[in-house]
Design a protein around this motif. Structure first.
Motif, PDB file in Angstrom:
ATOM      1  N   THR A 263      33.550  13.968  64.751  1.00  0.00           N
ATOM      2  CA  THR A 263      32.220  13.664  64.236  1.00  0.00           C
ATOM      3  C   THR A 263      31.206  13.645  65.364  1.00  0.00           C
ATOM      4  N   THR A 265      27.045  11.832  66.208  1.00  0.00           N
ATOM      5  CA  THR A 265      25.966  10.972  65.741  1.00  0.00           C
ATOM      6  C   THR A 265      24.682  11.780  65.641  1.00  0.00           C
ATOM      7  N   GLU A 267      21.979  11.399  67.019  1.00  0.00           N
ATOM      8  CA  GLU A 267      21.175  11.457  68.233  1.00  0.00           C
ATOM      9  C   GLU A 267      21.564  12.612  69.158  1.00  0.00           C
ATOM     10  N   LEU A 288      27.116  10.970  61.691  1.00  0.00           N
ATOM     11  CA  LEU A 288      27.133   9.545  61.377  1.00  0.00           C
ATOM     12  C   LEU A 288      25.884   8.867  61.908  1.00  0.00           C
ATOM     13  N   ASP A 289      25.520   7.742  61.267  1.00  0.00           N
ATOM     14  CA  ASP A 289      24.444   6.916  61.811  1.00  0.00           C
ATOM     15  C   ASP A 289      25.025   5.945  62.827  1.00  0.00           C
ATOM     16  N   ARG A 290      24.214   5.046  63.345  1.00  0.00           N
ATOM     17  CA  ARG A 290      24.677   4.131  64.404  1.00  0.00           C
ATOM     18  C   ARG A 290      25.705   3.128  63.905  1.00  0.00           C
ATOM     19  N   GLY A 292      28.078   4.011  61.849  1.00  0.00           N
ATOM     20  CA  GLY A 292      29.270   4.772  61.519  1.00  0.00           C
ATOM     21  C   GLY A 292      29.327   5.268  60.091  1.00  0.00           C
TER      22      GLY A 292
END
Length: 383
Positions: A263, A265, A267, A288-290, A292
């Motif tokens: 995966t 993130t 950013e 994924l976001d921060r 998860g």
């Protein structure tokens, strides 16, 4: 060994057989759907009459609401997916038929001939204008036998009140169905296309039935069906999928998914995501976001044209649960656009991923255990 059914079950079946003519003949005709239809008709007809009275006043020489609108409400709220219940069918069918009825009443003085001619020509006019609507026959008949008020209105009758009633009913129907979470107007299924822009049909449509088969089957009935060919195509393919799930539904996503999921993130840069895809020789990355949780996916195709420092072009992910039948992923992974389905838990966290290769390997193994009749040749029930 053949076991005879219990006597009370056989008696019950006999009673039901005697009253089969009173059984619902429409698929999906549940009590809940009918109650929603009743509520919609109540709201639609009452508000149509009220709004008409506000704008037109209580003209004693013109009906506030015409009877065919009641029949239109039955279609609009009870079978909103029917081609006969779509906005143009309701508004156009009623208005065109009313115009035909007024014309016939003006030209033909014999009522016995006029009533039959009005309905027959209304069917023809609706067919030619692609606005076939059963209540249109009643609108044409009303124009002939409606009495002095209708005769006085003349060629205004198809507009006031027929057109106004029909348009208001459709607008209220759209609002009601949207509020109740139902789709109206009905969106006809879109014919699948080859995403690779070649002349070949999509992969999932190269075997099995095609549109010509559907046309031939419909023609064999020698009658008109109240469903479009595109919707019928979607329905039949869904039937095939449900049959596959029933036959091979014991294999779930958790059995074949990859659990060590690569995966990224949101950013990371496009260059880093592209590098990760190439390093692992894969085509889809869950993003994924921060915390998860899954935001979407990014693929090698989208990243190929991106500048190295560009933000990720995140697409909506196609997801499944670990307990879903794995065979149910077939339509998604054979549409030519989706290369992997992300398996998530109840908190939208990634627990696995199933690629086209994963599903293909599973199907190949299944076929190797299948006999020439299509049944599993081994002693076990698993795939």
């Amino acid at each position: 060994m053949i076991v005879a059914p219990p006597q009370h079950d056989a008696h019950k079946s006999g009673i039901l057989a005697k009253f089969r003519l009173f059984s619902p003949i429409l698929a999906g005709a549940t009590l809940k759907e009918r109650l929603i239809g009743c509520l919609g008709a109540l709201v639609g007809i009452c508000l149509t009459g009220f709004v008409t009275s506000v704008f037109m006043g209580h003209d004693p020489h013109l009906p506030l609401i015409v009877a065919p609108v009641g029949a239109s409400a039955v279609l609009l709220f009870a079978v909103p997916a029917s081609p006969l219940a779509q906005p143009w069918s309701i508004v156009g069918g009623n208005m065109v038929s009313a115009f035909v009825g007024v014309t016939v009443a003006t030209l033909v003085r014999d009522p016995a001939i006029a009533i039959g001619l009005a309905v027959a020509l209304a069917i023809l006019a609706m067919s030619l204008t692609r606005s076939l609507h059963p209540p249109g026959g009643a609108a044409a008949l009303t124009a002939v036998i409606g009495g002095a008020a209708v005769a006085r209105a003349g060629f205004w009758f198809p507009i006031v009140p027929v057109g106004i009633n029909s348009a208001l009913l459709v607008l209220l129907g759209i609002a009601f169905h949207r509020f109740s979470g139902r789709q109206y107007p009905h969106k006809q299924a879109v014919a699948p296309v080859n995403t690779h822009k070649t002349a070949d049909p999509p992969a999932a449509f190269r075997v099995g039935f095609n549109t010509e088969d559907i046309d031939a089957a419909v023609a064999s009935f020698n009658e008109t069906l109240d469903i479009s060919r595109a919707d019928l195509d979607v329905l039949l393919r869904q039937v095939e999928l449900q049959a596959l799930k029933r036959q091979r539904g014991d294999l779930v996503c958790a059995d074949i998914m990859s659990r060590d999921v690569v995966t990224v993130t949101a950013e990371v840069s496009a260059e880093e995501a592209r590098s990760r895809l190439l390093d692992h020789d894969i085509r889809t990355l869950p993003v994924l976001d921060r915390e998860g949780r899954l935001l979407g996916t990014v693929g090698l195709r989208e990243l190929a044209a991106m500048a190295p420092a560009s933000p990720l072009p995140i697409s909506q992910a196609r997801t499944a649960s670990s307990g879903d039948p794995a065979i149910g992923l077939l339509p998604h992974l054979t549409d030519g656009t989706i290369h992997a389905v992300v398996v998530t838990d109840d908190n939208n966290r990634v627990v696995g991923i199933i690629s086209q290769t994963d599903l293909l390997a599973t199907l190949a193994k299944s076929l190797s255990r299948t006999g020439p009749t299509g049944l599993m040749s081994g002693h076990g029930q698993g795939i």
